[in-house]
Enzyme design. Sequence first.
Site, PDB file in Angstrom:
ATOM      1  N   HIS A  27       7.652   9.710  -4.799  1.00 51.23           N
ATOM      2  CA  HIS A  27       7.093   8.531  -5.470  1.00 51.23           C
ATOM      3  C   HIS A  27       5.848   8.919  -6.262  1.00 51.23           C
ATOM      4  O   HIS A  27       5.178   9.912  -5.951  1.00 51.23           O
ATOM      5  CB  HIS A  27       6.761   7.424  -4.467  1.00 51.23           C
ATOM      6  CG  HIS A  27       5.640   7.750  -3.522  1.00 51.23           C
ATOM      7  ND1 HIS A  27       4.324   7.428  -3.780  1.00 51.23           N
ATOM      8  CD2 HIS A  27       5.628   8.387  -2.319  1.00 51.23           C
ATOM      9  CE1 HIS A  27       3.564   7.829  -2.775  1.00 51.23           C
ATOM     10  NE2 HIS A  27       4.328   8.423  -1.874  1.00 51.23           N
ATOM     11  N   ASP A  77       3.552   6.277  -7.333  1.00 54.41           N
ATOM     12  CA  ASP A  77       2.506   5.262  -7.206  1.00 54.41           C
ATOM     13  C   ASP A  77       1.492   5.742  -6.175  1.00 54.41           C
ATOM     14  O   ASP A  77       1.766   6.664  -5.395  1.00 54.41           O
ATOM     15  CB  ASP A  77       3.095   3.905  -6.813  1.00 54.41           C
ATOM     16  CG  ASP A  77       3.807   3.929  -5.455  1.00 54.41           C
ATOM     17  OD1 ASP A  77       4.578   4.885  -5.221  1.00 54.41           O
ATOM     18  OD2 ASP A  77       3.600   3.008  -4.649  1.00 54.41           O
ATOM     19  N   ASP A  84      -0.469  12.765  -2.158  1.00 50.99           N
ATOM     20  CA  ASP A  84       0.470  11.672  -1.870  1.00 50.99           C
ATOM     21  C   ASP A  84       0.685  10.807  -3.108  1.00 50.99           C
ATOM     22  O   ASP A  84      -0.062   9.876  -3.340  1.00 50.99           O
ATOM     23  CB  ASP A  84      -0.097  10.840  -0.727  1.00 50.99           C
ATOM     24  CG  ASP A  84       0.806   9.713  -0.288  1.00 50.99           C
ATOM     25  OD1 ASP A  84       2.008   9.741  -0.606  1.00 50.99           O
ATOM     26  OD2 ASP A  84       0.296   8.786   0.370  1.00 50.99           O
ATOM     27  N   GLU A 137       6.375   2.773  -3.419  1.00 53.29           N
ATOM     28  CA  GLU A 137       6.427   3.278  -2.045  1.00 53.29           C
ATOM     29  C   GLU A 137       5.232   2.814  -1.223  1.00 53.29           C
ATOM     30  O   GLU A 137       5.368   2.475  -0.042  1.00 53.29           O
ATOM     31  CB  GLU A 137       6.490   4.808  -2.050  1.00 53.29           C
ATOM     32  CG  GLU A 137       6.794   5.434  -0.690  1.00 53.29           C
ATOM     33  CD  GLU A 137       5.568   5.666   0.176  1.00 53.29           C
ATOM     34  OE1 GLU A 137       5.730   5.893   1.388  1.00 53.29           O
ATOM     35  OE2 GLU A 137       4.437   5.601  -0.353  1.00 53.29           O
ATOM     36  N   HIS A 189      -4.487   8.673   2.209  1.00 55.42           N
ATOM     37  CA  HIS A 189      -4.792   7.258   1.965  1.00 55.42           C
ATOM     38  C   HIS A 189      -6.290   6.982   2.012  1.00 55.42           C
ATOM     39  O   HIS A 189      -6.700   5.827   1.905  1.00 55.42           O
ATOM     40  CB  HIS A 189      -4.083   6.367   2.988  1.00 55.42           C
ATOM     41  CG  HIS A 189      -2.625   6.218   2.736  1.00 55.42           C
ATOM     42  ND1 HIS A 189      -1.862   5.223   3.314  1.00 55.42           N
ATOM     43  CD2 HIS A 189      -1.779   6.920   1.966  1.00 55.42           C
ATOM     44  CE1 HIS A 189      -0.609   5.331   2.910  1.00 55.42           C
ATOM     45  NE2 HIS A 189      -0.531   6.371   2.106  1.00 55.42           N
TER      46      HIS A 189
END
Length: 491
Positions: A117, A119, A150, A182, A460
């Site tokens: 992904h 995004d 990520d 995602e 994150h």
Amino acid sequence: MIFLLSVLSLLVCQAVLSPISNDAIFQYVDDHKDEFVQRLKDWVAVESDSSDPTKRDLVNNMMQITKDFILKLGGSVEMAEVGEQELQSGKKIPLPPVILAEIGNDTNKPTVCFYGHVDVQPANKADGWLTEPYTLVEKDGNLYGRGSSDDKGQVLALLHAVEAVNTIGLPVNVKFIIEGMEEVGSNGLDKLVEEKKDTFLSNVDYIVVTDTPWLSKKPGITYGARGNCYFFIEVQGARRDLHSGGFGGTVYEAMSDLIYLLDTLVDAKGHIRIPGIYDGVVPLTEKEIKLYKDLEFKLDELQADTGVTRFLHDTKEELLMYRWRYPSLSIHGIEGAFSGSGTKTVIPAKVIGKFSIRQVPNMNPSVVEKQVVDYLESKFSERKSPNKMKVSMIIGAKPWLADMNEPQYVAARKAVKRVFNTDADMIRAGGTIPIAKNFEEVLKKSVMLLGIGGPDDAPHGQNEKISMYNYIEGTKLYASFLQELASQKAP
């Protein structure tokens, strides 16, 4: 003549898979290192935050950039529409299209489909970033920026590997599923996989997810992940919030009921108190115990990284088992309670407690749901409160576990050995990767997670990064995997 042709064919195959060819591919990666870093810089600069509808055009732009690069590599691309997203306001906006791409369609070669992904999670410098999150910064051998690990960095490493291997010819057919939602639940992806199982995905032999970290600095291959059952406990008391000065000591408070219920779920050592919850857990074997003992992992490094002074378990093996192969219960928050600064002496009329159970093979979400509801209703009945209580399961994602002896796992281990001159750590994920289970159930094919993220990449969090080593050597890993996969017996 036939014998001569057969010999020549064998020699060609050996040449394609030989270390000499691999060396040439690795050299290509080294020679194009600066170009690969610049492309990651360009991708990180696109603020493709899928959680913010006002940035949907940036997500769409990122999808187009990815499409253009795959076309440049010689692939064909379909931008598959997956419907609309309804916002809280009631307005509907289109979801970003999902990239379905392929390079090669030789029926004599195996076909591997990669998922990733492009995004990203939200990021602001004010949150504690040391650099601008959407400007890739190289420092101390690391590449800092939102999405660097990520998953833009991992997707690019794969695409660069395909580019490098294709200089001598791809030994396998390659397909890609790349999405832009995602980070907020992959809206529409499950339905798309179901729709495409008899067309785009009909000839796929293997599925590889390129969105995972290693356990340590040693390369890891992920073969399993826990599921997730997420629950709400709603307790309703009075019709409206009450003042504690006028009603404190006179009413059954919803908050007190909720805290009581939450406190009954798990003990101080992390053991889940819900009867029967461990009945479905696959028994531990001696072979599995040895697997954990051989993993490269240090508790003190994890303590230093997280700031945790003491864990619930004292050994590496115990901690990893309770992180991966046993269920856990975590309490996440309370909605409706006063959480701002200052002092507010309110008695909330309604509160919602939120907790999740990470379940493992062979636990079934529907069984877990019944166990949780029955238990909480029993405990609430014991409390004899007149308030109303309701339990609901919001998420019921299943666990996933693969066979490590499947051909693509063998190929991945060989690729790790060739690139890094070490054996791969075979690891599991404590979190939940619903798409892996979805691929497995719908396509009935082998699924593997082959990521190149580091254990401290903070995907994150603030200061997300990928090391230059992982980014470049990870590109070689994907390249070597493509070659090794061609030499495996088809499933």
